[in-house]
Design a protein around this motif. Structure first.
Motif, PDB file in Angstrom:
ATOM      1  N   ASP A   1       6.598  16.783  37.812  1.00  0.00           N
ATOM      2  CA  ASP A   1       7.410  15.570  37.781  1.00  0.00           C
ATOM      3  C   ASP A   1       8.884  15.891  37.541  1.00  0.00           C
ATOM      4  N   GLU A   2       9.162  16.847  36.649  1.00  0.00           N
ATOM      5  CA  GLU A   2      10.554  17.242  36.396  1.00  0.00           C
ATOM      6  C   GLU A   2      11.185  17.850  37.648  1.00  0.00           C
TER       7      GLU A   2
ATOM      8  N   LEU B   1      18.281  39.184  49.946  1.00  0.00           N
ATOM      9  CA  LEU B   1      19.366  38.982  48.996  1.00  0.00           C
ATOM     10  C   LEU B   1      20.734  38.945  49.670  1.00  0.00           C
ATOM     11  N   GLN B   2      20.741  38.634  50.969  1.00  0.00           N
ATOM     12  CA  GLN B   2      21.974  38.405  51.716  1.00  0.00           C
ATOM     13  C   GLN B   2      22.064  36.919  52.019  1.00  0.00           C
ATOM     14  N   VAL B   3      23.307  36.367  51.950  1.00  0.00           N
ATOM     15  CA  VAL B   3      23.438  34.953  52.287  1.00  0.00           C
ATOM     16  C   VAL B   3      22.957  34.755  53.718  1.00  0.00           C
ATOM     17  N   ALA B   4      22.161  33.693  53.918  1.00  0.00           N
ATOM     18  CA  ALA B   4      21.467  33.564  55.196  1.00  0.00           C
ATOM     19  C   ALA B   4      21.746  32.234  55.895  1.00  0.00           C
ATOM     20  N   MET B   5      21.254  31.136  55.326  1.00  0.00           N
ATOM     21  CA  MET B   5      21.374  29.818  55.950  1.00  0.00           C
ATOM     22  C   MET B   5      21.588  28.765  54.868  1.00  0.00           C
ATOM     23  N   PRO B   6      22.030  27.590  55.267  1.00  0.00           N
ATOM     24  CA  PRO B   6      22.185  26.530  54.265  1.00  0.00           C
ATOM     25  C   PRO B   6      20.830  26.121  53.682  1.00  0.00           C
ATOM     26  N   SER B   7      20.822  25.941  52.384  1.00  0.00           N
ATOM     27  CA  SER B   7      19.675  25.365  51.689  1.00  0.00           C
ATOM     28  C   SER B   7      20.224  24.229  50.833  1.00  0.00           C
ATOM     29  N   SER B   8      19.401  23.708  49.957  1.00  0.00           N
ATOM     30  CA  SER B   8      19.855  22.647  49.053  1.00  0.00           C
ATOM     31  C   SER B   8      19.073  22.720  47.763  1.00  0.00           C
ATOM     32  N   PHE B   9      19.610  22.119  46.736  1.00  0.00           N
ATOM     33  CA  PHE B   9      18.868  22.052  45.480  1.00  0.00           C
ATOM     34  C   PHE B   9      17.655  21.140  45.630  1.00  0.00           C
ATOM     35  N   GLY B  10      17.743  20.196  46.545  1.00  0.00           N
ATOM     36  CA  GLY B  10      16.561  19.392  46.851  1.00  0.00           C
ATOM     37  C   GLY B  10      15.425  20.270  47.327  1.00  0.00           C
ATOM     38  N   LEU B  11      15.746  21.215  48.214  1.00  0.00           N
ATOM     39  CA  LEU B  11      14.723  22.141  48.701  1.00  0.00           C
ATOM     40  C   LEU B  11      14.265  23.095  47.610  1.00  0.00           C
ATOM     41  N   TRP B  12      15.214  23.607  46.823  1.00  0.00           N
ATOM     42  CA  TRP B  12      14.857  24.625  45.826  1.00  0.00           C
ATOM     43  C   TRP B  12      13.927  24.053  44.758  1.00  0.00           C
ATOM     44  N   PHE B  13      14.313  22.936  44.155  1.00  0.00           N
ATOM     45  CA  PHE B  13      13.446  22.323  43.151  1.00  0.00           C
ATOM     46  C   PHE B  13      12.121  21.873  43.790  1.00  0.00           C
TER      47      PHE B  13
ATOM     48  N   GLY C   1      -2.530  18.885  32.922  1.00  0.00           N
ATOM     49  CA  GLY C   1      -1.552  17.925  32.411  1.00  0.00           C
ATOM     50  C   GLY C   1      -0.164  18.532  32.283  1.00  0.00           C
ATOM     51  N   GLU C   2      -0.095  19.775  31.809  1.00  0.00           N
ATOM     52  CA  GLU C   2       1.196  20.459  31.678  1.00  0.00           C
ATOM     53  C   GLU C   2       1.821  20.704  33.054  1.00  0.00           C
ATOM     54  N   ILE C   3       0.985  21.091  34.014  1.00  0.00           N
ATOM     55  CA  ILE C   3       1.489  21.314  35.376  1.00  0.00           C
ATOM     56  C   ILE C   3       2.069  20.030  35.942  1.00  0.00           C
ATOM     57  N   LYS C   4       1.358  18.918  35.737  1.00  0.00           N
ATOM     58  CA  LYS C   4       1.857  17.640  36.261  1.00  0.00           C
ATOM     59  C   LYS C   4       3.199  17.273  35.631  1.00  0.00           C
ATOM     60  N   SER C   5       3.377  17.539  34.347  1.00  0.00           N
ATOM     61  CA  SER C   5       4.654  17.242  33.684  1.00  0.00           C
ATOM     62  C   SER C   5       5.786  18.067  34.298  1.00  0.00           C
TER      63      SER C   5
ATOM     64  N   CYS D   1       4.512  28.449  28.310  1.00  0.00           N
ATOM     65  CA  CYS D   1       5.469  28.786  29.364  1.00  0.00           C
ATOM     66  C   CYS D   1       5.763  27.573  30.250  1.00  0.00           C
ATOM     67  N   ILE D   2       4.729  26.824  30.599  1.00  0.00           N
ATOM     68  CA  ILE D   2       4.933  25.633  31.435  1.00  0.00           C
ATOM     69  C   ILE D   2       5.788  24.612  30.700  1.00  0.00           C
ATOM     70  N   GLU D   3       5.466  24.403  29.424  1.00  0.00           N
ATOM     71  CA  GLU D   3       6.194  23.417  28.624  1.00  0.00           C
ATOM     72  C   GLU D   3       7.670  23.785  28.488  1.00  0.00           C
ATOM     73  N   MET D   4       7.949  25.062  28.218  1.00  0.00           N
ATOM     74  CA  MET D   4       9.331  25.513  28.086  1.00  0.00           C
ATOM     75  C   MET D   4      10.092  25.371  29.403  1.00  0.00           C
ATOM     76  N   THR D   5       9.427  25.685  30.511  1.00  0.00           N
ATOM     77  CA  THR D   5      10.062  25.560  31.825  1.00  0.00           C
ATOM     78  C   THR D   5      10.434  24.107  32.099  1.00  0.00           C
ATOM     79  N   ALA D   6       9.506  23.195  31.835  1.00  0.00           N
ATOM     80  CA  ALA D   6       9.765  21.764  32.059  1.00  0.00           C
ATOM     81  C   ALA D   6      10.922  21.287  31.187  1.00  0.00           C
ATOM     82  N   TYR D   7      10.955  21.756  29.948  1.00  0.00           N
ATOM     83  CA  TYR D   7      11.999  21.340  29.003  1.00  0.00           C
ATOM     84  C   TYR D   7      13.382  21.720  29.529  1.00  0.00           C
ATOM     85  N   ILE D   8      13.519  22.957  30.014  1.00  0.00           N
ATOM     86  CA  ILE D   8      14.839  23.424  30.456  1.00  0.00           C
ATOM     87  C   ILE D   8      15.201  22.840  31.821  1.00  0.00           C
ATOM     88  N   ILE D   9      14.222  22.715  32.717  1.00  0.00           N
ATOM     89  CA  ILE D   9      14.497  22.111  34.025  1.00  0.00           C
ATOM     90  C   ILE D   9      15.075  20.711  33.838  1.00  0.00           C
TER      91      ILE D   9
END
Length: 444
Positions: A136-137, A156-168, A129-133, A338-346
């Motif tokens: 969803d975030e 750790l060198q700039v490489a190619m375009p990415s997006s926050f859509g991809l990162w999240f 349940g925590e993972i699903k929450s 840890c999962i709950e805190m991560t979801a809260y900040i995300i």
């Protein structure tokens, strides 16, 4: 009180050492010990080892003790060895000799096995349940920021375009695979060991199919020797699932700390989720993510800890297995936190929409230019050299128009497919069957 006590007293220091943290940890197992006892005595009455008028009386008392657990009022007394002894003692105080009958056909070995299975099963439901929450975030943030570009890195060198859509979205899909691991752990956990007694069965005609059904297990551990061998093995396999989730969280936490730093400034954490410095008034430290990273790195060691405790044990029960509880039982609360805190900040994280305005990131568009030239008919290796020389000479001009359309790319995140995969994983657990069985057991 000790269930095995005869006509001698154990040395107090030996008792202190052997009991260890069992009283403290057994409080976590208490409600599950009571559920196991409810199923066991229902079966005993079915096979004629309890009178029909005794069963409702015993069930009523066990349900009262279960309610005490839910209200935080159940305690294991100082001179009582473990939860099994405490339950039997309380029943005997209230019901006399009738309370002594509940142990027929079982051992503390299969009692603690079923307690651990029921506890672990409940915790896996909670973690799922925590993972699903959190999932969803992450999906929501991925969809919200799917058009916002950011640099991608290799070495750790700039490489190619990415997006926050991809990162999240990447972390959301990682949780889908973690859920697959969790489901494997669930299948191993959701098997009934009750009736294996000390690991060699019983001469009583136990109906193990009945207790399996009453407790909502999918099946039983059929071989009674293997049921005992499952102690430690189940915890180790569950620990691998815990470690998988922890690995995803740890990597995400590292990214968040890095991207929140002034040198990157890709994301901004909510002020109320940061801490300050005693000497530097400007500081807003990402302590939560640093602690998540550390706790999750510790959790990733859990399978090895359990392996080292149980690895060289032959068949049968050994007291070594008691120590597994000390590292295993608390792990669920730590991971869930840890999962709950991560979801809260995300949920509250803000994204810098203008990262690529900084010319330091222009080289990430070099591959786009190579591909444009190759699409126009220039051999790829020649296009690569042409763009590379322009970069070396300082004449490269970044064209920031990008068109990524294939599945899973910047322009086609496939988040709906990832969500469907998560829903499929979740539905395969069949939590509703377990919940119905436990609810029926608790009905008076």
């Amino acid at each position: 009180m000790k269930l095995w006590e005869k006509n001698f007293e154990v040395n107090k220091e030996i008792e202190r050492f052997t009991v260890g943290r069992d009283r403290e940890l057994d409080l976590l197992l208490a409600p599950y010990d009571l559920l196991g006892s409810m199923a066991h005595i229902t079966m005993l009455e079915h096979i004629g080892l309890l009178d029909k008028d005794e069963l409702p009386v015993l069930l009523d008392e066990l349900r009262k003790l279960y309610a005490m657990c839910q209200e935080g009022q159940f305690v294991i007394e100082e001179d009582v060895e473990d939860v099994h002894s405490q339950v039997e003692l309380m029943l005997t105080r209230r019901l006399g000799d009738m309370g002594k009958k509940i142990h027929s056909g079982r051992s503390r070995n299969d009692q603690v096995l079923v307690d651990l299975k029921l506890f672990t099963r409940h915790q896996l439901m909670r973690i799922a349940g925590e993972i699903k929450s959190l999932f969803d975030e992450l999906i929501a943030k991925s969809n919200e920021y799917k058009e916002v570009l950011m640099p991608g890195y290799t070495h750790l060198q700039v490489a190619m375009p990415s997006s926050f859509g991809l990162w999240f979205g990447a972390y959301a899909e990682s949780l889908v695979d973690d859920m697959t691991m969790l489901h494997a752990a669930w299948q191993i956990t959701n098997r009934n060991p009750l009736g294996s007694a000390a690991g060699y069965g019983s001469s009583f005609p136990l109906d193990r199919s009945m207790t399996t059904r009453l407790l909502g297990f999918e099946t039983m551990c059929y071989n009674v020797v293997y049921a005992q061998m499952g102690r430690g093995k189940t915890e180790r396999n569950v620990a691998f699932a815990i470690a998988s989730v922890a690995g995803t969280l740890s990597k995400l936490a590292f990214d968040a700390c890095l991207f929140n730093s002034q040198n990157f400034a890709f994301v901004q954490l909510p002020k109320e989720c940061t801490t300050g410095s005693s000497i530097m008034p400007h500081k807003k430290n990402p302590d939560v993510f640093e602690l998540i990273r550390a706790k999750c790195n510790k959790l990733q060691a859990l399978p090895q800890q359990i392996t080292l405790i149980m690895n060289n044990l032959p068949v049968g029960y050994f007291r070594d297995l008691q120590i597994i509880k000390e590292v295993f039982l608390p792990a669920f609360d730590e991971l869930a936190d840890c999962i709950e805190m991560t979801a809260y900040i995300i949920n509250r994280m803000e994204v810098n929409r203008n990262i690529l305005d900084n010319p330091i990131y222009d080289p990430i568009f070099s591959v786009e230019e190579v591909n444009r030239l190759a699409a126009a008919g220039v051999p790829f290796r020649d296009a690569y050299k042409q763009v590379g020389l322009a970069i070396e000479e300082g004449t490269f001009v970044a064209n920031k128009e990008i068109h990524h359309t294939h599945e899973g790319s910047i322009g086609n995140l496939e988040n709906d497919k990832i969500e469907a995969l998560m829903d499929k994983r979740l539905s395969s657990f069949h939590f509703e069957q377990v919940e119905e069985a436990i609810s029926n057991l608790l009905k008076s």
